[in-house]
Motif scaffolding. Structure first.
Motif, PDB file in Angstrom:
ATOM      1  N   LEU A  11       1.713  -4.854  13.575  1.00 16.94           N
ATOM      2  CA  LEU A  11       1.511  -5.934  12.702  1.00 16.94           C
ATOM      3  C   LEU A  11       2.287  -6.975  12.702  1.00 16.94           C
ATOM      4  O   LEU A  11       1.751  -8.061  12.914  1.00 16.94           O
ATOM      5  CB  LEU A  11       1.221  -5.295  11.433  1.00 16.94           C
ATOM      6  N   LEU A  12       3.486  -6.754  12.811  1.00 22.56           N
ATOM      7  CA  LEU A  12       4.481  -7.843  12.789  1.00 22.56           C
ATOM      8  C   LEU A  12       4.386  -8.620  14.075  1.00 22.56           C
ATOM      9  O   LEU A  12       4.431 -10.000  14.087  1.00 22.56           O
ATOM     10  CB  LEU A  12       5.926  -7.017  12.809  1.00 22.56           C
ATOM     11  N   PRO A  13       4.198  -8.101  15.377  1.00 26.69           N
ATOM     12  CA  PRO A  13       4.294  -8.815  16.589  1.00 26.69           C
ATOM     13  C   PRO A  13       2.801  -9.729  16.418  1.00 26.69           C
ATOM     14  O   PRO A  13       3.268 -10.892  16.644  1.00 26.69           O
ATOM     15  CB  PRO A  13       3.902  -7.719  17.690  1.00 26.69           C
ATOM     16  N   LEU A  34      12.203  -9.050  17.248  1.00 25.37           N
ATOM     17  CA  LEU A  34      10.964  -8.092  17.191  1.00 25.37           C
ATOM     18  C   LEU A  34      11.231  -7.009  18.384  1.00 25.37           C
ATOM     19  O   LEU A  34      11.097  -5.648  18.154  1.00 25.37           O
ATOM     20  CB  LEU A  34       9.938  -9.068  17.686  1.00 25.37           C
ATOM     21  N   TRP A  35      11.496  -7.449  19.487  1.00 30.83           N
ATOM     22  CA  TRP A  35      11.521  -6.482  20.655  1.00 30.83           C
ATOM     23  C   TRP A  35      12.588  -5.436  20.374  1.00 30.83           C
ATOM     24  O   TRP A  35      12.432  -4.211  20.711  1.00 30.83           O
ATOM     25  CB  TRP A  35      11.916  -6.984  22.092  1.00 30.83           C
ATOM     26  N   LEU A  79      11.998  -2.516  25.663  1.00 34.00           N
ATOM     27  CA  LEU A  79      13.098  -2.836  26.549  1.00 34.00           C
ATOM     28  C   LEU A  79      12.776  -4.089  27.750  1.00 34.00           C
ATOM     29  O   LEU A  79      13.372  -4.734  27.917  1.00 34.00           O
ATOM     30  CB  LEU A  79      13.529  -1.721  27.602  1.00 34.00           C
ATOM     31  N   VAL A  80      11.552  -3.538  28.176  1.00 38.67           N
ATOM     32  CA  VAL A  80      10.899  -4.716  29.387  1.00 38.67           C
ATOM     33  C   VAL A  80      10.849  -5.868  28.735  1.00 38.67           C
ATOM     34  O   VAL A  80      11.188  -7.030  29.152  1.00 38.67           O
ATOM     35  CB  VAL A  80       9.600  -4.140  29.869  1.00 38.67           C
ATOM     36  N   LEU A 104       0.802  -9.408  23.167  1.00 40.08           N
ATOM     37  CA  LEU A 104       0.720  -8.349  24.043  1.00 40.08           C
ATOM     38  C   LEU A 104       1.615  -7.131  23.799  1.00 40.08           C
ATOM     39  O   LEU A 104       1.281  -6.210  23.907  1.00 40.08           O
ATOM     40  CB  LEU A 104       1.234  -9.036  25.374  1.00 40.08           C
ATOM     41  N   HIS A 105       2.789  -7.619  23.347  1.00 37.49           N
ATOM     42  CA  HIS A 105       3.637  -6.379  22.786  1.00 37.49           C
ATOM     43  C   HIS A 105       2.787  -5.641  21.692  1.00 37.49           C
ATOM     44  O   HIS A 105       2.959  -4.356  21.743  1.00 37.49           O
ATOM     45  CB  HIS A 105       4.877  -7.271  22.223  1.00 37.49           C
TER      46      HIS A 105
END
Lengths: 475, 129
Positions: A11-13, A34-35, A79-80, A104-105
């Motif tokens: 949800l956050l992304p 975020l990542w 990580l990517v 996409l994340h």
């Protein structure tokens, strides 16, 4: 736990993506927390190591599975994205790219944690649309063509997947992956073919060299690091849960590993070489379904790093690079990435590769060792590129480079698989690969036929594979 | 006698649902033929949509397997009703299929502005070196 995880992972992304779209954000810096949140959450859950099966929204709701395999994929996703963002952090990105990255994340996370066939269908279709927009981000006409080709092939694959879902549902009355052992073989074939299109697996995934080779490098890094895994992760689950898929998938994986590596050996374009090697690495991930996620995380890291480094080269053609040489700041990351993918110890690829190869025996083991040898041969092309004058070693050290290097080393140290026999075997494979490169392939120019990669042929091959599965394995 | 023969053709009872399922599978196959053999991009996309329609209608059909009646029966009632799940999930698939279609058509339009053709072979011949 489940609600918190879903909010952070999905949800956050999405929320951030929508906000960025509204404010037309062009700096990827804001997305970094975020990542990091995704990666930290996944790392904590991997250390805890339990698996939770949850259903959102009551009966017939969305089924989720949080187990080490899905957390590994989520960690790779985080990580990517950190690596790619660090490498473009100073750039002003094209208008749509930041919102697309955030979405996409989130969608990729959703694919990795979902546990029902229909939910996976929706997420992968959405990934297809996002990938389409990503591939054409550079706005070159060839990119528009590759993205259209990608979307058509992907959509036909997903229609087959949907038909597979239908057969599954009418046999069991549920979309849950728990019912996979009970659904008819024909449904499994349809599901496998649909997912292997997205995963870039043999024949069905031949759209990949065109799309990955033509897109911008940062986009190719995301495509090879994350999007391909969105097809592979459900395929791994399928192969683990259904006995029919467990017979089909390793065969596809073998074919994929061999095919990709043969084309990678003889390609003259560095980005195409990386794209073909993605096809072959998809084979490595899928060959042992139970351990595939452990290989996927290494592959995601070193392949995205290689794509990012290749993007900084002045030219894509090996002939020109050989003539002019490359500067040390580009050479160093390419060298480390190429060593990692060939399986050099302590560089990320080693632990994963020996884990996969150690679990095989008989003919598949021999063929996979050949594929590993082929990988070493094809990446020798990068390793033996000459150095040009005037490079600056200090420039080679960047945040993204340091990040990738550390995570790869850490990856191998955690995997720990340092038997002397394996180290010797790997070094032997790499050495033999380099010798073969220097003695044979660097002196010969061999053109392999590429007409198979036209749109009509890829679509046709999709059905050839489907029919072959039905004929060979029966219903 | 003819009726029983028809009913048990190959051991499968021929009823409306079975026939409709065959029909829809043939719709998917027709779409498939178009996707594979039409050279024009727009025709390919339309054929893809035909395939998609076939797959979606299969779901709609499958919700009929007990009855066509909607599920509004009272608690504990034994009146057979149609299965709501496929209808509910397939709505999402329709929306996704439609958005993919719209996106494709827009960019094919873009492509045709550069090439002045929609023939896939001619477009691909441009980058053969």
């Amino acid at each position: 736990m489940v609600n918190l995880s879903v909010s952070i992972l999905v949800l956050l992304p999405f929320f951030c993506g929508v906000i960025l779209l509204a404010v037309k954000g062009r700096s990827s810096r804001v997305l970094l927390p975020l990542w990091v949140a995704t990666s930290v959450l996944a790392a904590i859950m991997l250390i805890k190591g339990d698996s939770v099966h949850a259903v959102l929204g009551g009966s017939y709701g969305v089924e989720l599975m949080f187990d080490p395999s899905s957390w590994t994929f989520v960690l790779m996703n985080g990580l990517v994205f950190i690596g790619v963002t660090l490498s473009v952090i100073k750039e002003r990105l094209p208008l749509l790219s930041c919102p697309l990255m955030a979405m996409l994340h989130g969608t990729a996370n959703a694919v990795f944690i979902s546990y029902d066939l229909f939910n996976i269908f929706i997420c992968i279709e959405f990934i297809g649309i996002l990938a389409f927009l990503f591939i054409r981000l550079g706005n070159r006409i060839r990119q528009i063509w590759s993205s259209i080709q990608y979307l058509i092939v992907g959509n036909v694959g997903m229609i087959l997947y949907l038909t597979g879902c239908f057969y599954g549902y009418s046999a069991t009355g549920s979309f849950s992956m728990e019912t996979l052992p009970a659904i008819p073989a024909i449904a499994i074939y349809l599901l496998v073919i649909g997912l292997s299109v997205k995963g870039g697996v043999f024949l069905a995934g031949l759209w990949l060299p065109e799309a990955h080779g033509e897109a911008e490098s940062a986009v190719s890094a995301l495509l090879s690091g994350v999007i391909v895994n969105c097809g592979i992760a459900p395929l791994l689950r399928l192969a683990e849960l259904s006995p029919v898929a467990a017979r089909v998938v390793p065969l596809l994986a073998l074919a994929s590993a061999i095919y990709g590596v043969i084309y990678a050996m003889f390609d003259k374009d560095i980005k195409k070489l990386l794209a073909y090697s993605t096809i072959s690495q998809a084979g490595f991930i899928l060959i042992v379904p139970a351990a595939g996620h452990l290989y996927a995380i290494s592959h995601g890291l070193f392949k995205s790093w290689l794509f990012l480094a290749a993007g900084k080269l002045p030219s894509r053609s090996f002939e020109q690079l050989k003539k002019e040489g490359i500067k040390v700041q580009v050479w160093l990351p390419l060298l480390i990435g190429a060593l990692a993918i060939s399986g050099m110890p302590v560089l990320g690829g080693f632990g994963a590769k020996s884990m996969i190869l150690g679990k095989l025996s008989g003919l598949p083991a021999i063929l996979m060792y050949m594929a590993a040898l082929g990988t070493a041969i094809s990446f020798a092309k990068i390793i033996f590129l000459p150095l040009a004058e005037g490079g600056d070693l200090a420039k080679a050290v960047s945040f993204s480079g340091a990040f990738y290097f550390l995570s790869l080393v850490l990856r191998d140290v955690i995997a720990g698989y340092f038997g002397v026999a394996f180290i010797l075997k790997t070094l032997f494979i790499i050495g033999a690969g380099w010798l073969i490169y220097l003695a044979i392939t660097s002196r010969r120019k061999i053109e392999l036929p590429k007409s198979v990669e036209g749109l009509d042929h890829i679509l046709g091959l999709l059905f050839v594979v489907l029919l072959l599965m039905i004929v060979v394995f029966g219903s | 006698m003819f009726k029983t023969l028809l009913n048990y053709l190959g051991g499968v009872p021929l009823d409306v649902v079975f026939l409709a399922r065959l029909l829809l599978l043939s719709v998917i196959l027709i779409g498939l033929w178009g996707v594979l053999f039409k050279k024009n991009l727009i025709m390919k996309i339309i054929a893809m949509d035909i395939m998609n329609t076939g797959a979606i209608s299969l779901f709609v059909l499958s919700s009929w397997y007990r009855s066509k009646a909607p599920v509004i029966a009272e608690k504990g009632s034994s009146i057979p009703a149609s299965d709501p799940v496929p209808q509910a999930v397939i709505l999402t698939a329709i929306v996704v299929g439609f958005s993919v279609l719209a996106l494709l058509v827009v960019y094919v339009m873009d492509l045709s502005r550069y090439f002045h053709t929609l023939d896939t072979d001619r477009i691909q011949n441009r980058w053969k070196r």
